[in-house]
Motif scaffolding. Structure first.
Motif, PDB file in Angstrom:
ATOM      1  N   PRO A   1      39.466  47.746  48.683  1.00  0.00           N
ATOM      2  CA  PRO A   1      38.283  48.574  48.969  1.00  0.00           C
ATOM      3  C   PRO A   1      37.684  49.193  47.713  1.00  0.00           C
ATOM      4  O   PRO A   1      38.387  49.507  46.753  1.00  0.00           O
ATOM      5  CB  PRO A   1      38.816  49.653  49.912  1.00  0.00           C
ATOM      6  CG  PRO A   1      40.288  49.596  49.821  1.00  0.00           C
ATOM      7  CD  PRO A   1      40.683  48.281  49.248  1.00  0.00           C
ATOM      8  N   ARG A   2      36.357  49.336  47.752  1.00  0.00           N
ATOM      9  CA  ARG A   2      35.643  50.024  46.668  1.00  0.00           C
ATOM     10  C   ARG A   2      34.558  50.887  47.296  1.00  0.00           C
ATOM     11  O   ARG A   2      33.973  50.520  48.318  1.00  0.00           O
ATOM     12  CB  ARG A   2      35.053  49.027  45.671  1.00  0.00           C
ATOM     13  CG  ARG A   2      33.958  48.171  46.239  1.00  0.00           C
ATOM     14  CD  ARG A   2      33.443  47.133  45.247  1.00  0.00           C
ATOM     15  NE  ARG A   2      32.403  46.339  45.857  1.00  0.00           N
ATOM     16  CZ  ARG A   2      32.597  45.266  46.617  1.00  0.00           C
ATOM     17  NH1 ARG A   2      33.819  44.829  46.849  1.00  0.00           N
ATOM     18  NH2 ARG A   2      31.572  44.614  47.132  1.00  0.00           N
ATOM     19  N   TRP A   3      34.273  52.035  46.686  1.00  0.00           N
ATOM     20  CA  TRP A   3      33.243  52.952  47.167  1.00  0.00           C
ATOM     21  C   TRP A   3      31.915  52.583  46.532  1.00  0.00           C
ATOM     22  O   TRP A   3      31.839  52.323  45.338  1.00  0.00           O
ATOM     23  CB  TRP A   3      33.607  54.395  46.850  1.00  0.00           C
ATOM     24  CG  TRP A   3      34.752  54.875  47.672  1.00  0.00           C
ATOM     25  CD1 TRP A   3      36.050  55.003  47.270  1.00  0.00           C
ATOM     26  CD2 TRP A   3      34.714  55.273  49.042  1.00  0.00           C
ATOM     27  NE1 TRP A   3      36.816  55.456  48.317  1.00  0.00           N
ATOM     28  CE2 TRP A   3      36.027  55.630  49.412  1.00  0.00           C
ATOM     29  CE3 TRP A   3      33.701  55.351  50.002  1.00  0.00           C
ATOM     30  CZ2 TRP A   3      36.346  56.065  50.700  1.00  0.00           C
ATOM     31  CZ3 TRP A   3      34.014  55.784  51.277  1.00  0.00           C
ATOM     32  CH2 TRP A   3      35.323  56.133  51.615  1.00  0.00           C
ATOM     33  N   GLN A   4      30.883  52.576  47.358  1.00  0.00           N
ATOM     34  CA  GLN A   4      29.539  52.295  46.857  1.00  0.00           C
ATOM     35  C   GLN A   4      28.504  52.967  47.749  1.00  0.00           C
ATOM     36  O   GLN A   4      28.839  53.537  48.787  1.00  0.00           O
ATOM     37  CB  GLN A   4      29.293  50.790  46.767  1.00  0.00           C
ATOM     38  CG  GLN A   4      29.350  50.056  48.091  1.00  0.00           C
ATOM     39  CD  GLN A   4      29.227  48.551  47.903  1.00  0.00           C
ATOM     40  OE1 GLN A   4      29.952  47.942  47.115  1.00  0.00           O
ATOM     41  NE2 GLN A   4      28.308  47.941  48.634  1.00  0.00           N
ATOM     42  N   LEU A   5      27.245  52.886  47.322  1.00  0.00           N
ATOM     43  CA  LEU A   5      26.141  53.392  48.124  1.00  0.00           C
ATOM     44  C   LEU A   5      25.798  52.363  49.196  1.00  0.00           C
ATOM     45  O   LEU A   5      25.903  51.158  48.958  1.00  0.00           O
ATOM     46  CB  LEU A   5      24.913  53.643  47.247  1.00  0.00           C
ATOM     47  CG  LEU A   5      25.049  54.764  46.225  1.00  0.00           C
ATOM     48  CD1 LEU A   5      23.885  54.730  45.234  1.00  0.00           C
ATOM     49  CD2 LEU A   5      25.129  56.111  46.917  1.00  0.00           C
ATOM     50  N   PRO A   6      25.366  52.813  50.374  1.00  0.00           N
ATOM     51  CA  PRO A   6      24.929  51.853  51.391  1.00  0.00           C
ATOM     52  C   PRO A   6      23.669  51.125  50.931  1.00  0.00           C
ATOM     53  O   PRO A   6      22.744  51.741  50.401  1.00  0.00           O
ATOM     54  CB  PRO A   6      24.661  52.724  52.622  1.00  0.00           C
ATOM     55  CG  PRO A   6      24.579  54.122  52.133  1.00  0.00           C
ATOM     56  CD  PRO A   6      25.275  54.201  50.818  1.00  0.00           C
TER      57      PRO A   6
ATOM     58  N   ILE B   1      30.302  60.613  42.190  1.00  0.00           N
ATOM     59  CA  ILE B   1      30.054  59.924  40.922  1.00  0.00           C
ATOM     60  C   ILE B   1      31.363  59.339  40.399  1.00  0.00           C
ATOM     61  O   ILE B   1      31.407  58.192  39.949  1.00  0.00           O
ATOM     62  CB  ILE B   1      29.393  60.878  39.898  1.00  0.00           C
ATOM     63  CG1 ILE B   1      27.977  61.218  40.376  1.00  0.00           C
ATOM     64  CG2 ILE B   1      29.381  60.259  38.506  1.00  0.00           C
ATOM     65  CD1 ILE B   1      27.332  62.381  39.649  1.00  0.00           C
ATOM     66  N   ASP B   2      32.446  60.103  40.483  1.00  0.00           N
ATOM     67  CA  ASP B   2      33.747  59.617  40.031  1.00  0.00           C
ATOM     68  C   ASP B   2      34.282  58.483  40.904  1.00  0.00           C
ATOM     69  O   ASP B   2      34.970  57.586  40.426  1.00  0.00           O
ATOM     70  CB  ASP B   2      34.770  60.759  40.011  1.00  0.00           C
ATOM     71  CG  ASP B   2      34.460  61.801  38.946  1.00  0.00           C
ATOM     72  OD1 ASP B   2      33.756  61.472  37.960  1.00  0.00           O
ATOM     73  OD2 ASP B   2      34.919  62.942  39.093  1.00  0.00           O
ATOM     74  N   ALA B   3      33.979  58.513  42.206  1.00  0.00           N
ATOM     75  CA  ALA B   3      34.535  57.531  43.142  1.00  0.00           C
ATOM     76  C   ALA B   3      33.804  56.195  43.126  1.00  0.00           C
ATOM     77  O   ALA B   3      34.398  55.166  43.457  1.00  0.00           O
ATOM     78  CB  ALA B   3      34.505  58.105  44.566  1.00  0.00           C
ATOM     79  N   LEU B   4      32.523  56.186  42.763  1.00  0.00           N
ATOM     80  CA  LEU B   4      31.728  54.956  42.838  1.00  0.00           C
ATOM     81  C   LEU B   4      32.265  53.860  41.919  1.00  0.00           C
ATOM     82  O   LEU B   4      32.619  54.119  40.770  1.00  0.00           O
ATOM     83  CB  LEU B   4      30.266  55.246  42.500  1.00  0.00           C
ATOM     84  CG  LEU B   4      29.494  55.954  43.611  1.00  0.00           C
ATOM     85  CD1 LEU B   4      28.216  56.576  43.074  1.00  0.00           C
ATOM     86  CD2 LEU B   4      29.199  54.990  44.755  1.00  0.00           C
ATOM     87  N   ALA B   5      32.306  52.641  42.439  1.00  0.00           N
ATOM     88  CA  ALA B   5      32.878  51.506  41.718  1.00  0.00           C
ATOM     89  C   ALA B   5      31.973  50.986  40.607  1.00  0.00           C
ATOM     90  O   ALA B   5      32.460  50.436  39.626  1.00  0.00           O
ATOM     91  CB  ALA B   5      33.180  50.370  42.699  1.00  0.00           C
TER      92      ALA B   5
ATOM     93  N   GLU C   1      25.470  52.471  40.039  1.00  0.00           N
ATOM     94  CA  GLU C   1      25.367  53.384  41.176  1.00  0.00           C
ATOM     95  C   GLU C   1      25.759  54.807  40.790  1.00  0.00           C
ATOM     96  O   GLU C   1      25.202  55.771  41.327  1.00  0.00           O
ATOM     97  CB  GLU C   1      26.186  52.864  42.361  1.00  0.00           C
ATOM     98  CG  GLU C   1      25.576  51.597  42.923  1.00  0.00           C
ATOM     99  CD  GLU C   1      26.169  51.152  44.247  1.00  0.00           C
ATOM    100  OE1 GLU C   1      26.977  51.884  44.853  1.00  0.00           O
ATOM    101  OE2 GLU C   1      25.795  50.050  44.699  1.00  0.00           O
ATOM    102  N   ARG C   2      26.673  54.962  39.832  1.00  0.00           N
ATOM    103  CA  ARG C   2      26.967  56.311  39.315  1.00  0.00           C
ATOM    104  C   ARG C   2      25.709  56.889  38.682  1.00  0.00           C
ATOM    105  O   ARG C   2      25.372  58.058  38.885  1.00  0.00           O
ATOM    106  CB  ARG C   2      28.128  56.261  38.319  1.00  0.00           C
ATOM    107  CG  ARG C   2      29.471  55.924  38.965  1.00  0.00           C
ATOM    108  CD  ARG C   2      30.654  56.141  38.036  1.00  0.00           C
ATOM    109  NE  ARG C   2      30.694  55.232  36.910  1.00  0.00           N
ATOM    110  CZ  ARG C   2      31.270  54.028  36.912  1.00  0.00           C
ATOM    111  NH1 ARG C   2      31.857  53.570  38.004  1.00  0.00           N
ATOM    112  NH2 ARG C   2      31.272  53.283  35.822  1.00  0.00           N
ATOM    113  N   ASN C   3      24.987  56.049  37.927  1.00  0.00           N
ATOM    114  CA  ASN C   3      23.721  56.489  37.314  1.00  0.00           C
ATOM    115  C   ASN C   3      22.684  56.850  38.372  1.00  0.00           C
ATOM    116  O   ASN C   3      21.928  57.810  38.200  1.00  0.00           O
ATOM    117  CB  ASN C   3      23.169  55.408  36.386  1.00  0.00           C
ATOM    118  CG  ASN C   3      24.017  55.197  35.153  1.00  0.00           C
ATOM    119  OD1 ASN C   3      24.799  56.056  34.757  1.00  0.00           O
ATOM    120  ND2 ASN C   3      23.891  54.032  34.544  1.00  0.00           N
ATOM    121  N   ILE C   4      22.637  56.087  39.467  1.00  0.00           N
ATOM    122  CA  ILE C   4      21.699  56.372  40.558  1.00  0.00           C
ATOM    123  C   ILE C   4      21.971  57.756  41.138  1.00  0.00           C
ATOM    124  O   ILE C   4      21.046  58.554  41.350  1.00  0.00           O
ATOM    125  CB  ILE C   4      21.796  55.295  41.663  1.00  0.00           C
ATOM    126  CG1 ILE C   4      21.265  53.956  41.161  1.00  0.00           C
ATOM    127  CG2 ILE C   4      21.102  55.731  42.951  1.00  0.00           C
ATOM    128  CD1 ILE C   4      19.786  53.923  40.847  1.00  0.00           C
TER     129      ILE C   4
END
Length: 162
Positions: free
Chosen positions: A51-56, A141-145, A149-152
């Motif tokens: 699993p990885r965390w991301q934005l929908p 921000i820390d969780a995003l893969a 998306e961290r920049n977003i």
């Protein structure tokens, strides 16, 4: 944008002599925020194995605008209704995948929108998603893969605070 070769036509895969078809994809998604007593939270989804965390986010359907698609994808993947407050950024990248036995090179554009939570429950996400969860903005921000998306989310935070 050229990035070394033009999209749309077949290209030779390095050292294999195989032709790789190139296609363009347009997707849309959102950084959906809600205000809580402790600050802003953003809805993230967990996908894949591992699993990885991301934005929908997801593909824009024919006849659909990217903004409408972003609202739909947040509803489907994160289980929440949210209102768009404007485009954050359009991200561009390349990736390869198989479609049947054919290898395809994709030139992908993702339109990310700042969104505000209206209603719903992250537990009501669709079956494409392992889990949807609210994160404190900095924890998100820390969780995003993905760095993009961290920049977003960082840009969305600035927009949300303005």
């Amino acid at each position: 944008m050229r990035h070394g070769f033009e999209c749309g036509g077949p290209r030779l895969a390095r050292d294999t002599g195989m032709t790789v078809k190139t296609e363009t994809q347009v997707s849309a998604g959102g950084a959906a925020f809600r205000k809580t007593a402790t600050g802003l939270e953003v809805a993230l989804i967990s996908v894949g194995n591992p699993p990885r965390w991301q934005l929908p986010k997801g593909l824009v359907d024919p006849g659909e605008t990217p903004e409408v698609a972003a609202v739909r994808e947040v509803r489907e993947e994160a289980g929440i209704a949210a209102t768009s407050a404007g485009l954050i950024e359009k991200v561009e990248y390349w990736y390869q995948a198989k479609r049947g036995a054919e290898r395809i090179r994709y030139h992908k554009f993702v339109n990310f929108y700042l969104m505000w939570y209206e209603s719903g429950d992250v537990a009501q996400h669709d079956n494409e998603v392992n889990e949807a969860r609210w994160f404190a903005a900095n924890a998100a921000i820390d969780a995003l893969a993905f760095k993009s998306e961290r920049n977003i989310v960082e840009r969305a935070l600035k927009m949300a605070s303005a």
